[in-house]
Structures are given as structure tokens and as C-alpha cells.
Design a protein around this motif. Structure first.
Motif, short mmCIF file in Angstrom:
data_model
loop_
_atom_site.label_atom_id
_atom_site.label_comp_id
_atom_site.label_asym_id
_atom_site.label_seq_id
_atom_site.Cartn_x
_atom_site.Cartn_y
_atom_site.Cartn_z
N GLU A 1 18.41 5.46 3.93
CA GLU A 1 17.09 5.75 4.51
C GLU A 1 16.01 5.62 3.44
N VAL A 2 14.99 4.84 3.74
CA VAL A 2 13.86 4.66 2.83
C VAL A 2 12.62 5.21 3.51
N LYS A 3 12.04 6.27 2.93
CA LYS A 3 10.83 6.87 3.49
C LYS A 3 9.62 6.43 2.67
N VAL A 4 8.55 6.09 3.38
CA VAL A 4 7.34 5.58 2.72
C VAL A 4 6.11 6.26 3.32
N ILE A 5 5.21 6.71 2.46
CA ILE A 5 3.91 7.26 2.88
C ILE A 5 2.82 6.33 2.37
N ALA A 6 1.84 6.06 3.23
CA ALA A 6 0.74 5.16 2.86
C ALA A 6 -0.56 5.67 3.44
N ALA A 7 -1.67 5.33 2.77
CA ALA A 7 -2.99 5.72 3.27
C ALA A 7 -3.32 4.98 4.56
N GLY B 1 0.77 -1.24 0.00
CA GLY B 1 0.00 0.00 0.00
C GLY B 1 0.80 1.29 0.00
N ALA B 2 2.10 1.21 -0.29
CA ALA B 2 2.91 2.44 -0.35
C ALA B 2 2.40 3.33 -1.48
N GLU B 3 2.26 4.62 -1.17
CA GLU B 3 1.80 5.58 -2.18
C GLU B 3 2.93 6.48 -2.67
N GLN B 4 3.81 6.87 -1.77
CA GLN B 4 4.95 7.71 -2.14
C GLN B 4 6.18 7.13 -1.45
N MET B 5 7.35 7.31 -2.11
CA MET B 5 8.55 6.68 -1.58
C MET B 5 9.79 7.46 -2.00
#
Length: 219
Positions: free
Chosen positions: A157-163, A120-124
Motif C-alpha cells: 500500500e502506497v499512501k500519498v497526500i497532495a495539496a 505534487g506529492a507532499e507526504q508519502m
């Protein structure tokens, strides 16, 4: 002897019996009516101009909004949202005698991205590099590169944004992806869900293929 008599009947001429004062009064009324009509016309013209201006401004606002949405979808704007942060570090102890890698393999990094997308990752972003649809991760002369950016130092570093960040986090914790990193002597750490994760905009050149300019007047 027959006599014929012709009779003509002339209608009397109608004469304007108004005096000068009455004529001036009537003229004044006509002028006032004329001014009133001109005022009404100007009012309607101003109303039409206002509507036209509002419509033009509305079109401009819609275009600006559409442009911002397209830029956001293309990854050209900074995004802030709930998510998690993953850290990739080297995992060697004093007893290790094998080769030491100073980068993460492109194949392993692509596997991590695929799992994040499935969860469900939306932005990364990876090492500060925004991941977009055109991003290419590959090995060039033993160095993993994200497009043209080389990954040469740890931690990554891995950044992830999800709903649904909780679902993403739980599925990552249940995944075996960390074991895949351990096989390459790398430690994958997953942060707790965070309320505010900031992902930078894509800073590369967006290349659009199979698109041509529309000539004026062409639909």
C-alpha cells in the motif's frame, strides 16, 4: 578725632510657629505620600514582571511551534490530508509459467516515487513506512528494503497526500507507470481521490550530519 561707628544688623531667627497638631497633620500627609509612592512602585514592578513573564512565555510558545514545524517537515509526526492510495499486487494468471517475484524491485519503486513527487506529492508512505529525505530504497540479496524494512508480501500500500489531489490523480491516470509495473507482472491500482488519508510518522533514527553544539555565550 575721627570716630568710626560699626553697626551690625542681625536678622531675626525664623521660628516654627506650627503647633503639635499641625506638625502631626503634615507628617501624616508625608506618610500618605510615601505610601502612595510605594504603591505606585509596586504596581509598576508588577507590570514589568508581567511583561517579562509574557515575553518568556511567548518565546517558549514560539520555540514549541518551531519545534513542531521542524518535526513535521522531518516526517516525525502523523499527517492527515487529502490524497490517494495506490496498491501494488501480483498479476499472474493460470497460464503464466515464468518466475514469480515476491517483492517489487527497488528501481521500479524509486521510479514510482519520482513520478509522485513530480505530480505534487507532499507526504508519502510505502507499506506503512514513512518516506523522508533520508529514506533509502535498495535491493539487498534480492529483497527490496525501505531503509531496513523488507517488502516481502503483497499487496503493498502506497499512501500519498497532495495539496492538489485531483491534479495528482489525473496525472497518475495518464501516466505509463502502470505499464512499467505490468512488465514485472505487477498490478498498480490507483484509488479515487480521498478526503482523509493518514500517513504515519517516521519511526527510524534521524541522523544529523555536519552539526555541532553551540557553546554557551557563543553567537
Amino acid at each position: 578725632m575721627l570716630a568710626i561707628q560699626f553697626q551690625t544688623s542681625n536678622e531675626p531667627n525664623v521660628r516654627d510657629t506650627r503647633d503639635i497638631w499641625e506638625i502631626r497633620q503634615d507628617l501624616k500627609k508625608e506618610q500618605e505620600l510615601h505610601e502612595q509612592l510605594l504603591t505606585e512602585i509596586r504596581k509598576y514592578e508588577e507590570t514589568i514582571e508581567k511583561y517579562e513573564r509574557q515575553r518568556a512565555e511567548s518565546k517558549g510558545a514560539v520555540l514549541r511551534q518551531t519545534l513542531e514545524e521542524l518535526k513535521k517537515e522531518a516526517g516525525l509526526t502523523e499527517v492527515v490530508g487529502e490524497g490517494v492510495v495506490l496498491y501494488i499486487e501480483q498479476m499472474y494468471d493460470e497460464s503464466y509459467v515464468g518466475p514469480i517475484h515476491d517483492t517489487v524491485s527497488a528501481d521500479l519503486l524509486r521510479r514510482l516515487m519520482n513520478e509522485l513527487n513530480m505530480y505534487g506529492a507532499e507526504q508519502m508512505s510505502i507499506a506503512g513506512q514513512r518516506i523522508v529525505n533520508t529514506t533509502v530504497i535498495r535491493d539487498i540479496n534480492g529483497v527490496t528494503k525501505i531503509d531496513t524494512y523488507p517488502l516481502r508480501s503483497f499487496p503493498i500500500e502506497v499512501k500519498v497526500i497532495a495539496a492538489n489531489v485531483d491534479k495528482l490523480y489525473n496525472r497518475l491516470k495518464a501516466s505509463t507507470i502502470a505499464d512499467d509495473f505490468a512488465l514485472e507482472n505487477l498490478l498498480l491500482t490507483i484509488s479515487e481521490p480521498q478526503k482523509r488519508v493518514v500517513i504515519p510518522p517516521y519511526d527510524g533514527t534521524v541522523r544529523v550530519k555536519q552539526m555541532e553544539a553551540v557553546e554557551e555565550g557563543r553567537r
